[in-house]
Design a protein around this motif. Structure first.
Motif, PDB file in Angstrom:
ATOM      1  N   HIS A 151       0.813  -1.207   0.000  1.00  0.00           N
ATOM      2  CA  HIS A 151       0.000   0.000   0.000  1.00  0.00           C
ATOM      3  C   HIS A 151       0.858   1.274   0.000  1.00  0.00           C
ATOM      4  O   HIS A 151       0.359   2.373   0.211  1.00  0.00           O
ATOM      5  N   GLY A 152       2.161   1.106  -0.209  1.00  0.00           N
ATOM      6  CA  GLY A 152       3.049   2.251  -0.314  1.00  0.00           C
ATOM      7  C   GLY A 152       3.492   2.826   1.022  1.00  0.00           C
ATOM      8  O   GLY A 152       4.089   3.903   1.066  1.00  0.00           O
ATOM      9  N   ILE A 153       3.229   2.120   2.106  1.00  0.00           N
ATOM     10  CA  ILE A 153       3.624   2.608   3.427  1.00  0.00           C
ATOM     11  C   ILE A 153       5.074   2.220   3.707  1.00  0.00           C
ATOM     12  O   ILE A 153       5.465   1.073   3.493  1.00  0.00           O
ATOM     13  N   VAL A 154       5.840   3.169   4.187  1.00  0.00           N
ATOM     14  CA  VAL A 154       7.226   2.920   4.572  1.00  0.00           C
ATOM     15  C   VAL A 154       7.238   2.766   6.093  1.00  0.00           C
ATOM     16  O   VAL A 154       7.113   3.748   6.838  1.00  0.00           O
ATOM     17  N   ALA A 155       7.350   1.530   6.544  1.00  0.00           N
ATOM     18  CA  ALA A 155       7.313   1.264   7.982  1.00  0.00           C
ATOM     19  C   ALA A 155       8.377   2.070   8.717  1.00  0.00           C
ATOM     20  O   ALA A 155       8.119   2.593   9.812  1.00  0.00           O
ATOM     21  N   ALA A 156       9.560   2.197   8.131  1.00  0.00           N
ATOM     22  CA  ALA A 156      10.652   2.926   8.788  1.00  0.00           C
ATOM     23  C   ALA A 156      10.273   4.379   9.082  1.00  0.00           C
ATOM     24  O   ALA A 156      10.728   4.940  10.082  1.00  0.00           O
TER      25      ALA A 156
END
Length: 182
Positions: A151-156
């Motif tokens: 979904h394009g989320i960057v966990a970092a």
């Protein structure tokens, strides 16, 4: 009817589980990044092969719209110890416990009257062969959780903004999930 979130009840519940860290977030602060999709498309062997990954999860715009249709989210991690973090088979074998934990937290939220949407670790591996490439519906849509990156989320970015741990040591794995709820 809007359900008022009971933070105290949630904290009492979550303290019973092996959650390493968690944060309650407003989804307006969650951003989708095209660069994640580029990495998926160019570097991930699961791209185009599963309902849990692009392009099956929708366009980046559709994913952002879905994320922001929920008001709140719980972002959390769990820890797994392995003898050798470079052994991918051993590392990935620890993922199932995190997925079960994710399911328990989502069930609690649903029992409290919330609708949930889960984004979790890696790509779905429930079935030996996904139905996606054949154009058939997912066999287990209630158990399949798309990965955060799909979904394009960057966990970092979330981890840094929320001052959470990202790494605990060479043979310690941190798994992350986000459960959106409304």
């Amino acid at each position: 009817m809007r359900v008022k979130f009971n933070t105290e009840k949630f904290e009492e519940f979550i303290s019973q589980y092996p959650v390493y860290e968690y944060r309650l977030l407003d989804t307006e602060g969650l951003h989708t990044r095209e660069r994640v999709r580029t990495i998926c498309r160019e570097e991930c062997e699961r791209y185009g092969t599963t309902w849990a990954c692009p392009p099956a999860v929708g366009t980046l715009g559709e994913c952002a719209e879905k994320i922001h249709s929920y008001e709140k989210a719980v972002f959390f991690s769990s820890v797994a110890e392995v003898s050798d973090a470079l052994n991918m088979e051993e590392t990935l074998s620890t993922r199932r416990a995190h997925e079960e934990l994710t399911g328990e937290i989502a069930a609690f939220l649903r029992n409290e009257g919330y609708e949930t949407y889960i984004l979790s670790t890696e790509s779905c591996d429930i079935c030996g062969q996904c139905t996606y490439p054949q154009g058939q519906p997912c066999r287990y849509p209630e158990r399949m959780h798309p990965c955060l990156e799909s979904h394009g989320i960057v966990a970092a970015e979330i981890i840094e903004a929320e001052q959470m741990e990202y790494q605990l040591g060479i043979n310690t794995i941190l798994w992350f999930s986000i459960i959106l709820f409304r």
